[in-house]
Design an enzyme around this catalytic site. Sequence first.
Site, PDB file in Angstrom:
ATOM      1  N   LYS A  75      -8.760   6.139   6.112  1.00 27.41           N
ATOM      2  CA  LYS A  75      -7.541   5.510   5.593  1.00 27.41           C
ATOM      3  C   LYS A  75      -7.875   4.398   4.600  1.00 27.41           C
ATOM      4  O   LYS A  75      -8.695   3.526   4.903  1.00 27.41           O
ATOM      5  CB  LYS A  75      -6.687   4.970   6.739  1.00 27.41           C
ATOM      6  CG  LYS A  75      -6.026   6.081   7.539  1.00 27.41           C
ATOM      7  CD  LYS A  75      -5.060   5.535   8.556  1.00 27.41           C
ATOM      8  CE  LYS A  75      -4.384   6.664   9.310  1.00 27.41           C
ATOM      9  NZ  LYS A  75      -3.538   6.175  10.408  1.00 27.41           N
ATOM     10  N   ASP A  97       0.877  -1.161   0.000  1.00 30.03           N
ATOM     11  CA  ASP A  97       0.000   0.000   0.000  1.00 30.03           C
ATOM     12  C   ASP A  97       0.929   1.230   0.000  1.00 30.03           C
ATOM     13  O   ASP A  97       2.128   1.089   0.267  1.00 30.03           O
ATOM     14  CB  ASP A  97      -0.865  -0.060   1.267  1.00 30.03           C
ATOM     15  CG  ASP A  97      -1.697   1.172   1.466  1.00 30.03           C
ATOM     16  OD1 ASP A  97      -2.396   1.567   0.517  1.00 30.03           O
ATOM     17  OD2 ASP A  97      -1.656   1.755   2.568  1.00 30.03           O
ATOM     18  N   LEU A  98       0.397   2.397  -0.280  1.00 31.65           N
ATOM     19  CA  LEU A  98       1.263   3.587  -0.311  1.00 31.65           C
ATOM     20  C   LEU A  98       1.112   4.441   0.953  1.00 31.65           C
ATOM     21  O   LEU A  98       2.001   4.465   1.814  1.00 31.65           O
ATOM     22  CB  LEU A  98       0.941   4.424  -1.564  1.00 31.65           C
ATOM     23  CG  LEU A  98       1.735   5.713  -1.721  1.00 31.65           C
ATOM     24  CD1 LEU A  98       3.230   5.459  -1.852  1.00 31.65           C
ATOM     25  CD2 LEU A  98       1.234   6.495  -2.947  1.00 31.65           C
ATOM     26  N   ASP A  99      -0.031   5.112   1.061  1.00 34.39           N
ATOM     27  CA  ASP A  99      -0.242   6.029   2.189  1.00 34.39           C
ATOM     28  C   ASP A  99      -0.261   5.243   3.503  1.00 34.39           C
ATOM     29  O   ASP A  99      -1.091   4.351   3.680  1.00 34.39           O
ATOM     30  CB  ASP A  99      -1.585   6.767   2.037  1.00 34.39           C
ATOM     31  CG  ASP A  99      -1.604   7.689   0.832  1.00 34.39           C
ATOM     32  OD1 ASP A  99      -0.533   7.957   0.278  1.00 34.39           O
ATOM     33  OD2 ASP A  99      -2.698   8.143   0.460  1.00 34.39           O
ATOM     34  N   SER A 123      -2.588   0.859  -4.347  1.00 38.22           N
ATOM     35  CA  SER A 123      -3.044   2.026  -3.571  1.00 38.22           C
ATOM     36  C   SER A 123      -4.374   2.551  -4.083  1.00 38.22           C
ATOM     37  O   SER A 123      -4.656   2.493  -5.281  1.00 38.22           O
ATOM     38  CB  SER A 123      -1.985   3.133  -3.679  1.00 38.22           C
ATOM     39  OG  SER A 123      -2.494   4.363  -3.221  1.00 38.22           O
ATOM     40  N   ALA A 124      -5.166   3.080  -3.168  1.00 44.17           N
ATOM     41  CA  ALA A 124      -6.446   3.710  -3.554  1.00 44.17           C
ATOM     42  C   ALA A 124      -6.241   5.117  -4.085  1.00 44.17           C
ATOM     43  O   ALA A 124      -7.153   5.721  -4.630  1.00 44.17           O
ATOM     44  CB  ALA A 124      -7.368   3.752  -2.338  1.00 44.17           C
ATOM     45  N   GLU A 166      -0.176  -3.321   4.610  1.00 45.17           N
ATOM     46  CA  GLU A 166      -1.299  -2.369   4.664  1.00 45.17           C
ATOM     47  C   GLU A 166      -1.406  -1.693   6.023  1.00 45.17           C
ATOM     48  O   GLU A 166      -1.139  -2.323   7.042  1.00 45.17           O
ATOM     49  CB  GLU A 166      -2.616  -3.128   4.442  1.00 45.17           C
ATOM     50  CG  GLU A 166      -3.307  -2.889   3.147  1.00 45.17           C
ATOM     51  CD  GLU A 166      -3.823  -1.484   2.914  1.00 45.17           C
ATOM     52  OE1 GLU A 166      -3.905  -0.690   3.853  1.00 45.17           O
ATOM     53  OE2 GLU A 166      -4.129  -1.187   1.758  1.00 45.17           O
ATOM     54  N   ASP A 167      -1.828  -0.430   6.020  1.00 40.99           N
ATOM     55  CA  ASP A 167      -2.024   0.279   7.296  1.00 40.99           C
ATOM     56  C   ASP A 167      -3.496   0.489   7.627  1.00 40.99           C
ATOM     57  O   ASP A 167      -3.807   0.999   8.699  1.00 40.99           O
ATOM     58  CB  ASP A 167      -1.353   1.660   7.265  1.00 40.99           C
ATOM     59  CG  ASP A 167      -2.095   2.614   6.349  1.00 40.99           C
ATOM     60  OD1 ASP A 167      -2.407   2.207   5.210  1.00 40.99           O
ATOM     61  OD2 ASP A 167      -2.384   3.746   6.781  1.00 40.99           O
ATOM     62  N   THR A 212       1.409   9.991   4.381  1.00 40.29           N
ATOM     63  CA  THR A 212       0.623  11.078   3.798  1.00 40.29           C
ATOM     64  C   THR A 212      -0.729  11.224   4.489  1.00 40.29           C
ATOM     65  O   THR A 212      -1.461  12.172   4.193  1.00 40.29           O
ATOM     66  CB  THR A 212       0.419  10.861   2.280  1.00 40.29           C
ATOM     67  OG1 THR A 212       0.214   9.474   2.071  1.00 40.29           O
ATOM     68  CG2 THR A 212       1.621  11.323   1.499  1.00 40.29           C
ATOM     69  N   LYS A 224     -11.142  -0.591  -1.696  1.00 41.39           N
ATOM     70  CA  LYS A 224     -10.908  -1.484  -0.575  1.00 41.39           C
ATOM     71  C   LYS A 224     -12.067  -1.290   0.403  1.00 41.39           C
ATOM     72  O   LYS A 224     -12.508  -0.141   0.563  1.00 41.39           O
ATOM     73  CB  LYS A 224      -9.586  -1.127   0.139  1.00 41.39           C
ATOM     74  CG  LYS A 224      -8.350  -1.201  -0.755  1.00 41.39           C
ATOM     75  CD  LYS A 224      -7.151  -0.546  -0.068  1.00 41.39           C
ATOM     76  CE  LYS A 224      -5.956  -0.450  -1.005  1.00 41.39           C
ATOM     77  NZ  LYS A 224      -4.818   0.286  -0.453  1.00 41.39           N
TER      78      LYS A 224
HETATM   79  P1  B16 Z   1      -6.324  10.433  -3.272  1.00 42.64           P
HETATM   80  P2  B16 Z   1      -3.647   4.168   0.139  1.00 42.64           P
HETATM   81  C1  B16 Z   1      -5.517   6.098   0.143  1.00 42.64           C
HETATM   82  O1  B16 Z   1      -4.221   5.647  -0.167  1.00 42.64           O
HETATM   83  C2  B16 Z   1      -5.517   6.884   1.455  1.00 42.64           C
HETATM   84  O2  B16 Z   1      -5.209   6.042   2.538  1.00 42.64           O
HETATM   85  C3  B16 Z   1      -6.884   7.489   1.671  1.00 42.64           C
HETATM   86  O3  B16 Z   1      -6.895   8.229   2.866  1.00 42.64           O
HETATM   87  C4  B16 Z   1      -7.230   8.374   0.473  1.00 42.64           C
HETATM   88  O4  B16 Z   1      -8.539   8.921   0.615  1.00 42.64           O
HETATM   89  C5  B16 Z   1      -7.154   7.526  -0.803  1.00 42.64           C
HETATM   90  O5  B16 Z   1      -5.869   6.963  -0.928  1.00 42.64           O
HETATM   91  C6  B16 Z   1      -7.424   8.366  -2.038  1.00 42.64           C
HETATM   92  O6  B16 Z   1      -6.363   9.270  -2.189  1.00 42.64           O
HETATM   93  O7  B16 Z   1      -7.230  11.515  -2.781  1.00 42.64           O
HETATM   94  O8  B16 Z   1      -4.867  10.815  -3.303  1.00 42.64           O
HETATM   95  O9  B16 Z   1      -6.789   9.835  -4.573  1.00 42.64           O
HETATM   96  O10 B16 Z   1      -3.549   4.064   1.619  1.00 42.64           O
HETATM   97  O11 B16 Z   1      -4.612   3.185  -0.496  1.00 42.64           O
HETATM   98  O12 B16 Z   1      -2.288   4.190  -0.538  1.00 42.64           O
HETATM   99 MG    MG Z   2      -2.801   3.151   3.388  1.00 39.89          MG
END
Ligand code: B16
Ligand code: MG
Length: 217
Positions: A45, A9-11, A114-115, A169-170, A17, A145
């Site tokens: 998240k 996962d990224l964030d 990542s989302a 994953e976090d 972030t 997710k």
């Molecule tokens: P964006 P991940 C997710 O990233 C974040 O955890 C989540 O808080 C955020 O709303 C989502 O990406 C969308 O992000 O606004 O940059 O498209 O944890 O799946 O890497």
């Molecule tokens: Mg994450």
Amino acid sequence: MTKKAFIFDLDGVIVDTAKFHYLAWKKLADELGIPFTQHDNEQLKGVSRVRSLELILNLGGVTLDEVEKLNHLKEKNEDYLSYISEMTHADVLPNVPKVLNFLKAHQVPIALGSASKNAKQILEKVGLLGVFDAIVDGNEVSKAKPDPEVFLLAARKIDANPEDCVVFEDAIAGIQAANQAKMLSIGIGESEILHEAKYVFRDFTKISTKFLAELLK
Ligand code: B16
Ligand code: MG
């Protein structure tokens, strides 16, 4: 030996972030008069941008029309990107490069799942864009997710069986997505929150190369 693959996962896993998402959402919530705490932010998240706004509006019992929603989403993302623009390699979370290097040295395929629709931009800023064999982000998936779509697509891109994939994953939703995909889930964060994961570590400094080597067997 089966060919193992790792999906990150990224964030909250590679970079922190979540704090920038929080600041940008908090500004919007304040504008709308909606109380929004760090605790509320936990629920966002791993959740998509659109769904995050819906959750915040629900918190305040606020209804907006589609145009207003789109305007707020645009404004939130611009605020978020202003924080991202300041990121450098120093923002990569501790020990993440070591783990990535270990996997690379063992020729293990690695993918990003990542989302975020900003994933490539973030990876570019922190100097990790070229490290992944495949990247699946919020621009490519239609189901957020805890749906396993993002991880199943990542596995397909690196030619791995889902059963042979390990996911870091976090987010609760991300752990559920990995479990649904029949992948081995590793939570990065607090075990009370991520109790559905197979293993949980506070952060990557707690993950030994011995543990990683065991996962490759
Ligand atoms: P964006 P991940 C997710 O990233 C974040 O955890 C989540 O808080 C955020 O709303 C989502 O990406 C969308 O992000 O606004 O940059 O498209 O944890 O799946 O890497
Ligand atoms: Mg994450």
